[in-house]
Design a protein around this motif. Structure first.
Motif, PDB file in Angstrom:
ATOM      1  N   TRP A 194       0.928  -1.258   0.048  1.00 29.99           N
ATOM      2  CA  TRP A 194      -0.145  -0.134  -0.061  1.00 29.99           C
ATOM      3  C   TRP A 194       1.160   1.335  -0.007  1.00 29.99           C
ATOM      4  CZ3 TRP A 194      -0.885   3.958   3.623  1.00 29.99           C
ATOM      5  CH2 TRP A 194      -2.181   4.739   3.423  1.00 29.99           C
ATOM      6  N   TYR A 195       2.127   1.227   0.746  1.00 24.68           N
ATOM      7  CA  TYR A 195       2.742   2.548   1.016  1.00 24.68           C
ATOM      8  C   TYR A 195       3.364   2.724  -0.322  1.00 24.68           C
ATOM      9  CZ  TYR A 195       2.542   3.377   5.845  1.00 24.68           C
ATOM     10  OH  TYR A 195       1.987   3.621   7.090  1.00 24.68           O
ATOM     11  N   LYS A 196       4.110   1.442  -1.088  1.00 24.88           N
ATOM     12  CA  LYS A 196       4.839   1.744  -2.332  1.00 24.88           C
ATOM     13  C   LYS A 196       3.718   2.096  -3.472  1.00 24.88           C
ATOM     14  CE  LYS A 196       8.461   0.850  -1.087  1.00 24.88           C
ATOM     15  NZ  LYS A 196       9.591   1.952  -1.147  1.00 24.88           N
ATOM     16  N   GLU A 197       2.506   1.602  -3.352  1.00 27.44           N
ATOM     17  CA  GLU A 197       1.535   1.905  -4.447  1.00 27.44           C
ATOM     18  C   GLU A 197       1.203   3.561  -4.319  1.00 27.44           C
ATOM     19  OE1 GLU A 197      -2.083  -0.363  -4.316  1.00 27.44           O
ATOM     20  OE2 GLU A 197      -3.106   1.358  -5.286  1.00 27.44           O
ATOM     21  N   ASN A 198       1.282   3.992  -3.091  1.00 23.92           N
ATOM     22  CA  ASN A 198       1.042   5.649  -2.799  1.00 23.92           C
ATOM     23  C   ASN A 198       2.245   6.272  -3.231  1.00 23.92           C
ATOM     24  OD1 ASN A 198      -1.308   5.289  -1.873  1.00 23.92           O
ATOM     25  ND2 ASN A 198      -0.956   5.229   0.131  1.00 23.92           N
ATOM     26  N   GLN A 199       3.434   5.675  -2.932  1.00 22.36           N
ATOM     27  CA  GLN A 199       4.655   6.705  -3.067  1.00 22.36           C
ATOM     28  C   GLN A 199       4.780   6.597  -4.925  1.00 22.36           C
ATOM     29  OE1 GLN A 199       7.528   4.463  -1.043  1.00 22.36           O
ATOM     30  NE2 GLN A 199       6.988   4.899   0.954  1.00 22.36           N
ATOM     31  N   LYS A 200       4.604   5.569  -5.397  1.00 17.27           N
ATOM     32  CA  LYS A 200       4.668   5.591  -7.014  1.00 17.27           C
ATOM     33  C   LYS A 200       3.739   6.056  -7.782  1.00 17.27           C
ATOM     34  CE  LYS A 200       7.389   1.253  -7.209  1.00 17.27           C
ATOM     35  NZ  LYS A 200       7.610  -0.215  -7.346  1.00 17.27           N
ATOM     36  N   GLN A 201       2.547   6.588  -7.098  1.00 21.98           N
ATOM     37  CA  GLN A 201       1.557   7.311  -7.498  1.00 21.98           C
ATOM     38  C   GLN A 201       1.972   8.814  -7.825  1.00 21.98           C
ATOM     39  OE1 GLN A 201      -2.074   7.159  -5.349  1.00 21.98           O
ATOM     40  NE2 GLN A 201      -3.116   8.429  -7.135  1.00 21.98           N
ATOM     41  N   ILE A 202       2.602   9.140  -6.897  1.00 23.15           N
ATOM     42  CA  ILE A 202       3.278  10.626  -6.837  1.00 23.15           C
ATOM     43  C   ILE A 202       4.686  10.809  -7.408  1.00 23.15           C
ATOM     44  CG2 ILE A 202       1.630  11.612  -5.099  1.00 23.15           C
ATOM     45  CD1 ILE A 202       4.197  11.496  -3.352  1.00 23.15           C
ATOM     46  N   ILE A 203       5.472   9.703  -7.343  1.00 24.97           N
ATOM     47  CA  ILE A 203       6.777  10.045  -7.745  1.00 24.97           C
ATOM     48  C   ILE A 203       6.849   9.219  -9.143  1.00 24.97           C
ATOM     49  CG2 ILE A 203       9.243   9.426  -7.449  1.00 24.97           C
ATOM     50  CD1 ILE A 203       8.681   9.091  -4.496  1.00 24.97           C
ATOM     51  N   LYS A 204       6.803  10.118 -10.086  1.00 27.01           N
ATOM     52  CA  LYS A 204       6.574   9.869 -11.592  1.00 27.01           C
ATOM     53  C   LYS A 204       7.743   8.888 -12.177  1.00 27.01           C
ATOM     54  CE  LYS A 204       2.380  11.370 -11.677  1.00 27.01           C
ATOM     55  NZ  LYS A 204       2.387  12.947 -12.097  1.00 27.01           N
ATOM     56  N   ASP A 205       8.950   9.503 -11.653  1.00 27.96           N
ATOM     57  CA  ASP A 205      10.221   8.731 -12.320  1.00 27.96           C
ATOM     58  C   ASP A 205      10.886   8.029 -11.256  1.00 27.96           C
ATOM     59  OD1 ASP A 205      10.959  11.108 -10.837  1.00 27.96           O
ATOM     60  OD2 ASP A 205      12.839  11.366 -11.895  1.00 27.96           O
ATOM     61  N   TRP A 206      10.484   6.905 -10.917  1.00 23.41           N
ATOM     62  CA  TRP A 206      10.703   6.005 -10.023  1.00 23.41           C
ATOM     63  C   TRP A 206      11.997   5.263 -10.346  1.00 23.41           C
ATOM     64  CZ3 TRP A 206       9.025   5.419  -5.039  1.00 23.41           C
ATOM     65  CH2 TRP A 206       9.576   4.169  -4.366  1.00 23.41           C
ATOM     66  N   ASN A 207      13.343   5.752 -10.193  1.00 27.00           N
ATOM     67  CA  ASN A 207      14.467   5.399 -10.517  1.00 27.00           C
ATOM     68  C   ASN A 207      15.452   4.995  -9.452  1.00 27.00           C
ATOM     69  OD1 ASN A 207      15.196   7.795  -9.464  1.00 27.00           O
ATOM     70  ND2 ASN A 207      16.036   8.595 -11.466  1.00 27.00           N
TER      71      ASN A 207
END
Lengths: 213, 187
Positions: A194-207
């Protein structure tokens, strides 16, 4: 179950690290974090007492609220009276103080630093920006609620809270640690997806790797 | 001080429009074709050797972007602002980064915030503040920031009432003075 099934389940349990280039994917860990069980009641109680008396704070000023940490650190309010000391790296720290608004660029670093901290670890969020967005509630680049992205133990309201309020917040954190209520680290592991989903929703360039440690 | 600058610019650019003038400050607007000539002239022959800022204003109603270059002359402490207007669609503005290397950072920021491209800037398109931004550039006026924030970061619950009289009643304002007490008794 055949070996094939077990392999498949194991593959699902591992983190994909899909944001990294293919060359680098093997360089990072792909195992999930695990929860940490408490010891028996008396030993854990003793450990909690010791933890609450030696809080090492990550001195990473993430927003404008970090200006209030300077008088807190120095002789005027002198937080070392309360057993709190600033540390320069997340590896040595146990308390993460998120100072006010967190832009997307900063929340990327906040997540990384939080995951790099060794347990037991606690989070204090100060300022109204971390609670409901504060005066930046309609900004395109700052988050509105911090606890969608990392677990928060104590919120300190105010814009910005004075050092006295911060001391009160640290006191409240100590009480919570003594009572064994600060389970943010295990909470993060249990609701990891759940936390990862939320984080990846706003951080568009997950590198970066899915779990940094 | 500024009169000489103004006179020389007017001789060279007859279509120049004066926006604002003070004793050490001059704001002029030129045609977009002669904007670079005006900036180069200001640097080479008028002594405005420092670039302070490049800024941009979105004039959505006129379908234009107004670019402003702010130049400074430290020898006689005067400031010169040169503006030019560019069409809003696929806006292209010449880069100044080979004249002032510092211009590169301003131009990258404007590219990110307004979507104005500066061909000739060696670092164009690199992330400046917004990492991995995929929407329309946020400083354009057709970008709805509150809507975007609500959608992505969740709504905030506002307080229901802000009237302090509701919470502290008679303690507030006019009733708290001796005159106020008297008036209250009369009522």
């Amino acid at each position: 179950m055949s070996k094939k099934h077990i392999d498949e389940i194991e593959k699902q349990m591992k983190l994909a690290n899909a944001g990294l280039p293919e060359k680098e994917q093997g360089l990072f860990e792909n195992t999930r974090p695990t929860t940490v069980d408490a010891f028996n009641k008396y030993y854990e109680g003793f450990l909690n007492w010791a933890r609450s008396r030696s809080l090492w704070m990550l001195a990473f000023g993430t927003g404008c609220g970090a200006t209030e940490l300077r008088p807190l650190m120095t002789s005027r309010y002198d937080m070392s009276r309360y057993g709190i000391a600033p540390r320069p790296t997340p590896r040595q720290a146990s308390v993460f103080v998120v100072g006010g608004y967190a832009s997307i660029k900063t929340i990327k670093r906040i997540v990384r630093s939080y995951e790099q901290m060794q347990g037991p670890k606690y989070v204090i969020a100060l300022g109204s920006c971390t609670i409901n967005g504060g005066m930046y509630y309609d900004s395109y680049n700052t988050i509105n609620r911090l606890d969608y992205y990392i677990p928060v133990d104590v919120y300190i309201a105010g814009c910005m809270p004075r050092p006295e309020a911060l001391i009160a917040g640290f006191k409240r954190l100590k009480e919570k640690i003594r009572a064994g209520e600060c389970e943010g680290m295990n909470d993060y592991v249990e609701k990891f997806d759940w936390y990862k989903e939320n984080q990846k929703q706003i951080i568009k360039d997950w590198n970066m790797p899915d779990y940094n440690w | 001080m500024i009169d000489k600058t103004k006179k020389e610019l007017e001789i060279r650019f007859p279509l120049l429009k004066l926006v604002r003038e003070m004793h050490n400050y001059l704001h002029v607007e030129v045609e977009k074709a002669s904007a670079m000539d005006a900036i180069l002239m200001a640097k080479t022959s008028l002594g405005f050797k420092t670039l302070q800022l490049i800024s941009s204003v979105d004039r959505m109603e006129e379908n234009l972007f107004q670019m402003t270059w702010i130049l400074e002359n430290y020898n006689n402490e005067t400031t010169l602002l040169i503006s030019a207007r560019y069409p809003r669609e696929n806006c292209i503005v010449p880069s100044l980064s080979d004249i002032w290397p510092a211009a590169s950072a301003f131009e990258r920021e404007i590219f990110e915030m307004f979507g104005i491209s500066f061909p000739g800037n060696p670092r164009e398109g690199e992330d400046f503040l917004l990492e991995g931004w995929k929407d329309i550039p946020p400083m354009r006026r057709d970008f709805l920031t509150e809507e975007y924030s609500m959608k992505l970061y969740g709504e905030r619950q506002p307080r229901e009432h802000l009237d302090p009289r509701q919470y502290i009643g008679d303690m507030v304002g006019e009733w708290n003075t001796p005159m106020g007490q008297k008036r209250k008794e009369e009522k």
